[in-house]
Scaffold this active site. Structure first.
Site, PDB file in Angstrom:
ATOM      1  N   SER A 264       0.833  -1.191   0.000  1.00  0.00           N
ATOM      2  CA  SER A 264       0.000   0.000   0.000  1.00  0.00           C
ATOM      3  C   SER A 264       0.866   1.238   0.000  1.00  0.00           C
ATOM      4  CB  SER A 264      -0.884   0.012   1.249  1.00  0.00           C
ATOM      5  OG  SER A 264      -0.035   0.176   2.360  1.00  0.00           O
ATOM      6  N   LYS A 265       0.270   2.303  -0.508  1.00  0.00           N
ATOM      7  CA  LYS A 265       0.949   3.589  -0.615  1.00  0.00           C
ATOM      8  C   LYS A 265       1.521   4.062   0.724  1.00  0.00           C
ATOM      9  CE  LYS A 265      -1.749   6.844  -2.595  1.00  0.00           C
ATOM     10  NZ  LYS A 265      -2.453   7.238  -3.747  1.00  0.00           N
ATOM     11  N   ARG A 266       0.792   3.733   1.787  1.00  0.00           N
ATOM     12  CA  ARG A 266       1.173   4.227   3.096  1.00  0.00           C
ATOM     13  C   ARG A 266       2.551   3.704   3.520  1.00  0.00           C
ATOM     14  NH1 ARG A 266      -0.659   2.994   7.915  1.00  0.00           N
ATOM     15  NH2 ARG A 266      -1.796   1.223   7.100  1.00  0.00           N
ATOM     16  N   LYS A 267       2.830   2.455   3.142  1.00  0.00           N
ATOM     17  CA  LYS A 267       4.067   1.844   3.632  1.00  0.00           C
ATOM     18  C   LYS A 267       5.144   1.723   2.570  1.00  0.00           C
ATOM     19  CE  LYS A 267       1.822  -0.605   7.266  1.00  0.00           C
ATOM     20  NZ  LYS A 267       1.083  -1.786   7.530  1.00  0.00           N
TER      21      LYS A 267
ATOM     22  N   THR B  44       4.014   3.062  -4.326  1.00  0.00           N
ATOM     23  CA  THR B  44       3.386   2.128  -5.263  1.00  0.00           C
ATOM     24  C   THR B  44       3.292   2.688  -6.677  1.00  0.00           C
ATOM     25  OG1 THR B  44       1.263   2.962  -4.522  1.00  0.00           O
ATOM     26  CG2 THR B  44       1.989   0.875  -3.564  1.00  0.00           C
TER      27      THR B  44
END
Ligand code: GLU
Length: 483
Positions: A255-258, A261
């Site tokens: 995911s973008k958060r981690k 992407t």
């Protein structure tokens, strides 16, 4: 005659080009090549609120950058076009009619309010939100009259009661069954007349002659709905392959958060497309000889579904950086120069020409194209912002360093010929005279000229920077060291 293998990726242009799209594209394309078939790109933009042309263009641009070109698609055309669902909008209506006629779907007149209340009740009871089937009991002829009178409605999949819906997953190599009681009466046609993903995707896969659907695992729960649609239409379903989900290092879904992407991020960071493709090929797949560095063509030559795993592969940046370094160092100098210019790591060919002797030395020291500019900056401008303390090696006094640097300046002012070999020999001789470790003489010089304690080899760098500029920078360093 055996049917031709036809596979597709079907991205929805609702955001940045996702690395997962490239991953799935890679396996589709590799399989198509291995099977002598066709790889198709279809744009699924039936979600009119979230789809944009910019996103579509970015997806195409990123996949092309990776070299994952398609045989048929919205921009290149092909015999089964158009390849963008919004351009195919007119053809879905007849299939909705056909489904209604065959009893595979029903019109639903429930208001958005009612659906929302239903969902809330289900959520409160900790049930999976789903349609309760109310409009199934509306007589079809009556439903048609109401629709023709303009009453807002959607069309839903009529999931048959009882029994499971089963399909084979070609990666897990086993049948997967979903109880019909658990499958929602999925909306197929929205009240604005646009088809949903489920309907458009199945109709298009059928019309485009798709033989194998290779997509991410997150679609597994949609597959039974698609299978029911194929059955309702009386069409043969394609084979289904669900690729493992890419995971962050903590095993959660990528995911973008981690993790970054967006494919554009990877490009801006200076990853080489062939390195990223190689890296994606290692996720959940392996070559028969276990080799980690391989090209797309080598992957195709060795392609086999049996080597695709089902556990979610970890997106390991160390490995990506390592691979990128391998590819970067293997580039010929002309190729490296071409890429530095095309990826805008440098303003012009001429600037690269000016530092040609040190390019191979920089190439050895970078893992990504983006590291080039910070490392090469000092060739083009005087370093200014470094801390004076950097000039002083451990266990040395600033005043001694100042004197040594002043002596280095004299040596450099005289050095003849102006070659890196001569510069090195002279400065080493000076260190000898001073009874300093050579490194203690080199460091102040390096920081003065490059602004950093890490740089490409010192004397080759000085040779390229030139006498005048070198002396100017030493003077600036001496000023910083002044008491
Ligand atoms: N439009 C879907 C997506 O965005 C396609 C899924 C599929 O391959 O069926 O990924």
């Amino acid at each position: 005659m055996a049917t031709e293998t036809r596979v597709r990726i079907a991205p929805s242009p609702t955001g940045e080009p996702h690395v997962g799209t490239a991953y799935v594209a890679l396996f589709n394309r590799a399989y198509a090549r291995a099977a002598g078939g066709k790889f198709i790109l279809r744009i699924e933009d039936t979600d009119r609120e979230r789809s944009t042309r910019e996103s579509e263009e970015a997806i195409l641009r990123s996949l092309r950058w990776l070299g994952l070109e398609w045989d048929e698609g919205p921009d290149v055309g092909g015999p089964y076009g158009p390849y963008r669902q919004s351009d195919r909008r007119g053809l879905y209506g007849q299939f909705v009619e056909e489904l209604l006629g065959r009893g595979g779907a029903f019109r639903c007149f429930c208001t958005p309010d009612r659906i929302e209340q239903l969902r809330e009740r289900q959520r409160a009871r900790k049930q999976q939100p789903r349609y309760d089937g109310l409009c199934r009991s509306v007589d079809p002829a009556e439903a048609r009259r109401r629709a023709e009178a303009g009453e807002p409605h959607v069309v839903r999949l009529e999931v048959p009661p009882g029994g499971p819906t089963t399909f084979r997953d070609e990666i897990r190599r086993e049948a997967i069954a979903f109880e019909n009681a658990q499958i929602d009466d999925q909306v197929l046609l929205k009240s604005d007349g646009w088809p949903t993903y489920h309907l458009a995707s199945v109709v298009d896969d059928h019309l485009m002659g798709i033989t194998d659907v290779i997509r991410a695992e997150e679609w597994i729960s949609s597959t039974p709905k698609h299978v029911l649609l194929y059955q309702a239409f009386g069409w043969t379903a394609p084979r289904f392959f669900h690729m493992p989900l890419l995971r962050n290092s903590d095993k959660s879904k990528i995911s973008k958060r981690k993790n970054p992407t967006s494919l554009e991020w990877y490009r801006q960071q200076g990853y080489l497309p062939e390195a990223l493709v190689n890296f994606l090929g290692l996720l959940g797949w392996s070559m028969s000889d276990g080799r980690e560095k391989f090209s797309f063509d080598e992957m195709v030559a060795d392609f086999n579904w049996e080597r695709v795993g089902t556990t979610g592969p970890i997106f390991d940046f160390h490995k990506l950086d390592w691979l990128n370094g391998l590819y970067l160092r293997a580039l010929s100098i002309p190729d490296l120069r071409r890429r530095l210019v095309s990826e805008r790591c440098i303003e012009s060919e001429e600037r690269l020409e000016a530092i040609a002797p040190v390019l191979p030395l920089i190439q050895e020291r970078i893992k990504k194209l983006s590291e080039f500019r910070p490392m090469a900056d000092f060739f083009f401008q005087d370093p200014r912002d470094y801390e004076p303390a950097l000039l002083v090696p451990k266990k040395r006094e600033a005043s001694d360093v100042r004197q040594a640097l002043a002596r280095s300046r004299e040596v450099i002012a005289r050095a003849d010929p102006w070659t890196w070999e001569k510069l090195e020999a002279d400065i080493r001789a000076l260190a000898d005279q001073l009874q300093w470790k050579p490194g203690d003489c080199f460091m102040p010089l390096r920081v003065a000229v490059t602004g950093s304690t890490q740089s490409p080899p010192l004397f080759q760098s000085l040779a390229v920077v030139g006498r005048e500029v070198t002396l100017r920078r030493i003077d600036a360093a001496l000023a910083k060291l002044a008491p």
